[in-house]
Design an enzyme around this catalytic site. Sequence first.
Site, PDB file in Angstrom:
ATOM      1  N   HIS A 313       0.846  -1.193   0.000  1.00 17.49           N
ATOM      2  CA  HIS A 313       0.000   0.000   0.000  1.00 17.49           C
ATOM      3  C   HIS A 313       0.883   1.246   0.000  1.00 17.49           C
ATOM      4  O   HIS A 313       1.957   1.245   0.608  1.00 17.49           O
ATOM      5  CB  HIS A 313      -0.923   0.000   1.239  1.00 17.49           C
ATOM      6  CG  HIS A 313      -2.053   0.967   1.146  1.00 17.49           C
ATOM      7  ND1 HIS A 313      -1.912   2.285   1.476  1.00 17.49           N
ATOM      8  CD2 HIS A 313      -3.342   0.809   0.744  1.00 17.49           C
ATOM      9  CE1 HIS A 313      -3.069   2.912   1.288  1.00 17.49           C
ATOM     10  NE2 HIS A 313      -3.947   2.036   0.847  1.00 17.49           N
ATOM     11  N   ASP A 371      -7.887  -4.579  -0.599  1.00 21.69           N
ATOM     12  CA  ASP A 371      -8.385  -4.849  -1.949  1.00 21.69           C
ATOM     13  C   ASP A 371      -8.341  -6.340  -2.277  1.00 21.69           C
ATOM     14  O   ASP A 371      -9.216  -6.866  -2.964  1.00 21.69           O
ATOM     15  CB  ASP A 371      -7.560  -4.079  -2.991  1.00 21.69           C
ATOM     16  CG  ASP A 371      -7.685  -2.581  -2.832  1.00 21.69           C
ATOM     17  OD1 ASP A 371      -8.817  -2.101  -2.673  1.00 21.69           O
ATOM     18  OD2 ASP A 371      -6.660  -1.885  -2.858  1.00 21.69           O
TER      19      ASP A 371
END
Length: 436
Positions: A313, A371
Amino acid sequence: MKLADYKTTLSFTNGQPSLEMPVYNGSIGPDVIDIRKLYSQTGMFTYDPGFLSTASCQSTITFIDGDKGELLYRGYPIEQLATNCDFMETCHLLLYGELPNARDKHDFTQTVMHHTMVHEQMQFFLRGFRRDAHPMAVLTGLVGALSAFYHDSTDINNPEHREVAAIRLIAKMPTLVAMAYKYGVGQPFLYPQNNLSYAGNFLRMMFGTPCEEYKVNPVLERAIDRIFTLHADHEQNASTSTVRLCGSSGTNPFAAISAGVACLWGPAHGGANEACLYMLENIQANGGIAKVGEFMEQVKDKNSNVKLMGFGHRVYKNYDPRAKLMQETCNEVLKELGLGNDPLFKLAKALEKIALEDDYFVSRKLYPNVDFYSGIVQRAIGIPVNLFTGIFALARTVGWVAQLNEMISDPEYKIGRPRQMFTGSVKRDVPPMNKR
């Protein structure tokens, strides 16, 4: 802005006089240097592509500590909110600053649920799109079109208009997302049923038909509610910054949120979970679980251009705190639906195992992010891959609205106008045609 907590000195090696600049302490997080007078006092701009070291605003809504893997909504850890609260409570918290008591929750939920219908003419607007249009293209248009139907809540400078627009956007987004889905598959639209929960109502509008009664599965209802909560806000990301920048011009709330939807569509932002599922499907099509090790070796090879989606991320340099919660939900949903042996889910588990154990990924802190798991959950529930980002937009709407309202209420806010370092041609004269 409060008085400076202390000052720092900027010195130059070209003989230019040093400059004193104020420094402010946030309640948590890094201190910030106030450079607003830098240009007027030095004739220079700062240069920060991607805003890696630039605070564009002050905010009281969401805080992220990427090194610790910490996400707070109004001070509350996301782990506690996702476990002890539902999405309606989270919406109230983000909009008004505090968690609701039982009476406030009831009143707020009732207000939202009684704004879930959209104007009947919206379906005719929707029918102007091709049946195979990407849902995000459709949603961008539908959300922007709300301003054409609700003229009584388009003045961004009117607090009452912003309040009504906020409720309408939160209430109508599930209806619009479900309509975009139904239109694409050729099924009739289902009107909202306001005695259901926010998440349950969405599931019914998505998967119910007029032919028979739709019974909401509580496990799936809880999973969708958690997806909404985990994606409700995430500080000054690309789409939130887009909403703020768009709203800073004074445009109406519906247009500003539509701009956020458009930004979220990008594969590097909201489209990441969609890209993750496409990656898994591609691995499955090229040998499946037997090829996972080979695929991960290609990821390690800098010359292969193979990317590992759903891991790591931009902000979190540790484990994404939302990922652990989404992993729990993922396991619950797969168990409830009996999909533990589904080839794609087994493939995802194999990929996850390697990433959590291989030194290459562990040392680079390329942990599975939210995700990765939310895409698997949504596919299991039956949501098509091209609608994943639409679900994300639905959830993030409350965060966008809260951030927009905060900006407009800030007496220091101005229209956004980034500066640049120009590297093109210096001033020159236009030559006559015969000398070009």
